[in-house]
Design a protein around this motif. Structure first.
Motif, mmCIF file in Angstrom:
data_model
loop_
_atom_site.group_PDB
_atom_site.id
_atom_site.type_symbol
_atom_site.label_atom_id
_atom_site.label_comp_id
_atom_site.label_asym_id
_atom_site.label_seq_id
_atom_site.Cartn_x
_atom_site.Cartn_y
_atom_site.Cartn_z
ATOM 1 N N GLU A 52 0.822 -1.208 0.000
ATOM 2 C CA GLU A 52 0.000 0.000 0.000
ATOM 3 C C GLU A 52 0.859 1.262 0.000
ATOM 4 O OE1 GLU A 52 -2.263 -3.364 1.714
ATOM 5 O OE2 GLU A 52 -0.284 -2.475 2.118
ATOM 6 N N ILE A 53 2.000 1.221 0.688
ATOM 7 C CA ILE A 53 2.890 2.384 0.729
ATOM 8 C C ILE A 53 3.524 2.612 -0.640
ATOM 9 C CG2 ILE A 53 5.018 3.309 1.717
ATOM 10 C CD1 ILE A 53 4.305 1.977 4.334
ATOM 11 N N THR A 54 3.964 1.526 -1.270
ATOM 12 C CA THR A 54 4.562 1.643 -2.599
ATOM 13 C C THR A 54 3.541 2.177 -3.599
ATOM 14 O OG1 THR A 54 5.977 -0.259 -2.093
ATOM 15 C CG2 THR A 54 5.826 0.407 -4.399
ATOM 16 N N ALA A 55 2.307 1.668 -3.517
ATOM 17 C CA ALA A 55 1.252 2.141 -4.410
ATOM 18 C C ALA A 55 0.941 3.614 -4.140
ATOM 19 C CB ALA A 55 -0.006 1.292 -4.236
ATOM 20 N N ALA A 56 0.943 4.013 -2.857
ATOM 21 C CA ALA A 56 0.657 5.413 -2.489
ATOM 22 C C ALA A 56 1.676 6.356 -3.099
ATOM 23 C CB ALA A 56 0.655 5.558 -0.968
ATOM 24 N N ILE A 57 2.945 5.956 -3.078
ATOM 25 C CA ILE A 57 3.989 6.779 -3.691
ATOM 26 C C ILE A 57 3.769 6.878 -5.195
ATOM 27 C CG2 ILE A 57 6.432 6.750 -4.315
ATOM 28 C CD1 ILE A 57 5.992 7.965 -1.659
ATOM 29 N N GLY A 58 3.261 5.797 -5.797
ATOM 30 C CA GLY A 58 2.957 5.834 -7.224
ATOM 31 C C GLY A 58 1.885 6.856 -7.546
ATOM 32 N N TYR A 59 0.813 6.858 -6.739
ATOM 33 C CA TYR A 59 -0.267 7.822 -6.961
ATOM 34 C C TYR A 59 0.197 9.260 -6.670
ATOM 35 C CZ TYR A 59 -3.536 3.863 -7.106
ATOM 36 O OH TYR A 59 -4.199 2.715 -7.440
ATOM 37 N N ALA A 60 0.814 9.462 -5.500
ATOM 38 C CA ALA A 60 1.250 10.808 -5.101
ATOM 39 C C ALA A 60 2.325 11.338 -6.034
ATOM 40 C CB ALA A 60 1.765 10.781 -3.666
ATOM 41 N N GLY A 61 3.209 10.439 -6.484
ATOM 42 C CA GLY A 61 4.288 10.864 -7.368
ATOM 43 C C GLY A 61 3.776 11.448 -8.671
ATOM 44 N N THR A 62 2.646 10.926 -9.155
ATOM 45 C CA THR A 62 2.061 11.461 -10.385
ATOM 46 C C THR A 62 1.628 12.909 -10.195
ATOM 47 O OG1 THR A 62 1.275 9.257 -11.013
ATOM 48 C CG2 THR A 62 0.219 11.140 -12.072
ATOM 49 N N VAL A 63 1.032 13.209 -9.019
ATOM 50 C CA VAL A 63 0.590 14.574 -8.730
ATOM 51 C C VAL A 63 1.795 15.503 -8.569
ATOM 52 C CG1 VAL A 63 -0.639 16.032 -7.089
ATOM 53 C CG2 VAL A 63 -1.536 13.769 -7.653
ATOM 54 N N VAL A 64 2.801 15.049 -7.817
ATOM 55 C CA VAL A 64 3.992 15.866 -7.586
ATOM 56 C C VAL A 64 4.734 16.142 -8.901
ATOM 57 C CG1 VAL A 64 6.248 15.912 -6.452
ATOM 58 C CG2 VAL A 64 4.243 15.068 -5.208
ATOM 59 N N PHE A 65 4.722 15.151 -9.801
ATOM 60 C CA PHE A 65 5.427 15.309 -11.066
ATOM 61 C C PHE A 65 4.789 16.394 -11.928
ATOM 62 C CE2 PHE A 65 6.758 13.526 -15.351
ATOM 63 C CZ PHE A 65 8.081 13.907 -15.205
ATOM 64 N N VAL A 66 3.490 16.650 -11.722
ATOM 65 C CA VAL A 66 2.835 17.738 -12.449
ATOM 66 C C VAL A 66 3.498 19.068 -12.102
ATOM 67 C CG1 VAL A 66 0.698 19.033 -12.726
ATOM 68 C CG2 VAL A 66 0.626 16.545 -12.652
ATOM 69 N N ASN A 67 3.774 19.292 -10.805
ATOM 70 C CA ASN A 67 4.433 20.538 -10.402
ATOM 71 C C ASN A 67 5.828 20.644 -10.994
ATOM 72 O OD1 ASN A 67 4.727 22.982 -8.562
ATOM 73 N ND2 ASN A 67 6.448 21.715 -7.889
ATOM 74 N N LEU A 68 6.564 19.538 -10.970
ATOM 75 C CA LEU A 68 7.900 19.563 -11.553
ATOM 76 C C LEU A 68 7.833 19.892 -13.043
ATOM 77 C CD1 LEU A 68 10.931 19.125 -11.342
ATOM 78 C CD2 LEU A 68 10.541 16.669 -11.673
ATOM 79 N N SER A 69 6.814 19.378 -13.717
ATOM 80 C CA SER A 69 6.655 19.663 -15.142
ATOM 81 C C SER A 69 6.375 21.143 -15.383
ATOM 82 C CB SER A 69 5.512 18.813 -15.718
ATOM 83 O OG SER A 69 5.826 17.440 -15.621
ATOM 84 N N LEU A 70 5.554 21.750 -14.518
ATOM 85 C CA LEU A 70 5.303 23.187 -14.627
ATOM 86 C C LEU A 70 6.585 23.977 -14.414
ATOM 87 C CD1 LEU A 70 1.932 23.551 -12.647
ATOM 88 C CD2 LEU A 70 2.250 23.738 -15.115
ATOM 89 N N CYS A 71 7.368 23.566 -13.415
ATOM 90 C CA CYS A 71 8.632 24.241 -13.134
ATOM 91 C C CYS A 71 9.589 24.155 -14.317
ATOM 92 C CB CYS A 71 9.294 23.635 -11.892
ATOM 93 S SG CYS A 71 8.389 23.883 -10.358
ATOM 94 N N ILE A 72 9.679 22.977 -14.905
ATOM 95 C CA ILE A 72 10.573 22.790 -16.049
ATOM 96 C C ILE A 72 10.094 23.614 -17.233
ATOM 97 C CG2 ILE A 72 11.394 21.110 -17.751
ATOM 98 C CD1 ILE A 72 11.427 19.027 -15.508
ATOM 99 N N GLY A 73 8.772 23.695 -17.411
ATOM 100 C CA GLY A 73 8.235 24.489 -18.512
ATOM 101 C C GLY A 73 8.608 25.955 -18.403
ATOM 102 N N THR A 74 8.456 26.539 -17.200
ATOM 103 C CA THR A 74 8.840 27.944 -17.018
ATOM 104 C C THR A 74 10.358 28.088 -17.054
ATOM 105 O OG1 THR A 74 8.728 27.657 -14.607
ATOM 106 C CG2 THR A 74 6.773 28.510 -15.709
ATOM 107 N N GLY A 75 11.066 27.061 -16.593
ATOM 108 C CA GLY A 75 12.523 27.089 -16.665
ATOM 109 C C GLY A 75 13.017 27.127 -18.098
#
Length: 448
Positions: A52-75
């Protein structure tokens, strides 16, 4: 310490392949360190022995990666505008854009952080999270979201340094994230017993350290930040947005595709989601150099485009493709050779183990075509066609992913999903490269 703003366009002379290799390796070390954070989180949390913890990181990581993608786009906008203006002999304008892009990125990320904090439950359920995995994923997102703004500032500094040609310090800005995480994760997760919450808190602290290094490098070393000004930001926002908005949309295509893949494998159970989480963290570390190609090759193209050296622009595009192909073939061979060790590293068992082996054996090589599309995107962004990059990346994330994944899931389950996504990557990788060469030829003809 420099006392004057850096004004040298470093990429308009010398071997373009050398520039590609140096910028890509140093840029990749920095970018891979950010992805290594997710891998370290997953590794340490997998030692707790709960799917369940590994799966949770999979779900949360997708959301967090959206922010990183926005940061890279403005970068990317920062790197393009700094490199282009340096190449054209306008260092003061480049300096103003560096400051405006930093402010733009932080403000945008602050808005996103608030939206994510309030909408975490709905977003995670949309991805297919439920039960304990949903509860743990929400905790991770809620703790991590305040650090999104800090991360945005650090990434903006890193891309500004790339535009300046200071690949080494650009690497330091993001490399410090992995160093801090490697130190704090074991302390917070195991010694203090904070589990997934500790991993999220360690990430926030690491982002703060990254921003400190970035501000020191850009402001103190290069003296390349102009005094912050809302009036200047307002004047620059249109030109920044013309590059940043398409670049962000381009970057968001990847997490969208990843989110869909996560949802596509969710009906096959937590073991399949756990495998997707492991693969999703192995890919950026193994192919971090491929991910960094767009940001690394972009400034080289941008400076030569600003200096009207179109033969060097075409040569840089070709060198980037050659580099991506060679690197992917070598890395894919290593993943195949150590596929069992990789699966065992994360204590994968059952279907999780089988799916990790399948990726390392048959799918990894398809990332050569993803690399080709990253190089093409760099050309689009720096040659005045950022919307073209957006179109190709979203086409790949939708018609190049969804129908292939649906059909693959029906025919062969999770393995079929991976094969379908790989086929879409091949199709759009080839198409985007062909279009990039067409644009280079057209730009050169119009400007001569």
């Amino acid at each position: 310490m420099s006392t004057a703003a850096t004004s040298e366009a470093r990429f308009v002379t010398g071997s373009t392949m050398r520039h590609v290799v140096v910028m890509t390796f140093t840029g990749a070390l920095g970018l891979m360190s950010m992805f290594l954070v997710d891998l370290l989180d997953l590794f340490y949390l997998s030692l707790l022995g709960k799917t369940e913890i590994t799966a949770a990181i999979g779900y949360a990581g997708t959301v967090v990666f959206v922010n990183l993608s926005l940061c890279i786009g403005t970068g990317i906008a920062a790197a393009v505008l700094v490199a282009r203006n340096l190449g054209a002999g306008r260092p003061e304008r480049a300096r103003e854009f560096a400051t405006s892009c930093f402010m733009y990125s932080c403000i945008l990320s602050a808005i996103f952080s608030g939206l994510i904090a309030f909408g975490a439950d709905w977003l995670l359920r949309l991805l297919g999270a439920e039960g304990e995995a949903l509860h743990l994923a929400k905790q991770f997102v809620w703790i991590a979201s305040p650090g999104f703004v800090v991360l945005a500032g650090g990434v903006a500094c890193s891309f500004t340094l790339r535009g300046l040609g200071d690949a080494r310090r650009a690497m330091y800005v993001t490399l410090v994230v992995a160093i801090v995480i490697a130190i704090l994760d074991p302390i917070f997760i195991f010694w203090l017993g904070w589990g997934i919450q500790g991993a999220a808190l360690a990430g926030v602290i690491a982002d703060i350290c990254s921003l400190a290094v970035g501000l020191h490098s850009v402001h103190r070393v290069h003296n390349f930040f102009a005094p912050p000004s809302l009036a200047r930001l307002k004047a620059d926002i249109r030109e920044i947005s013309e590059i940043a908005v398409p670049a962000m949309l381009t970057q968001l295509a990847t997490p969208f595709a990843n989110a869909y893949v996560t949802r596509a494998v969710a009906p096959f159970g937590n073991e399949a989601v756990a495998a997707a989480a492991i693969i999703g963290r192995v890919i950026p570390v193994a192919f971090g150099i491929i991910f960094s190609l767009s940001g690394s090759v972009g400034p080289i193209i941008g400076q030569n485009y600003g200096a009207r050296l179109y033969d060097r622009v075409r040569r840089t595009l070709t060198d980037g493709l050659i580099f991506a192909t060679i690197y992917t073939l070598i890395t894919s061979a290593l993943l195949f050779a150590f596929r069992h060790e990789i699966a065992e590293l994360f204590r994968a068992s059952g279907r999780t183990h089988e799916l990790v082996l399948f990726f390392c054996s048959f799918i990894a090589a398809s990332w050569a075509f993803a690399g080709a599309q990253f190089v093409a995107s760099a050309a689009f962004n720096n040659l005045g066609h950022p919307n073209t990059s957006t179109v190709f990346n979203w086409a790949k994330a939708t018609i190049g992913t969804i129908p292939f994944a649906i059909y693959g899931a029906e025919v062969a389950g999770p393995e079929g999903v991976m094969v379908g996504v790989a086929i879409g990557s091949i199709i759009f990788g080839v198409a985007s490269v062909a279009w990039a060469y067409r644009i280079v030829a057209k730009v050169a003809q119009q400007k001569t």
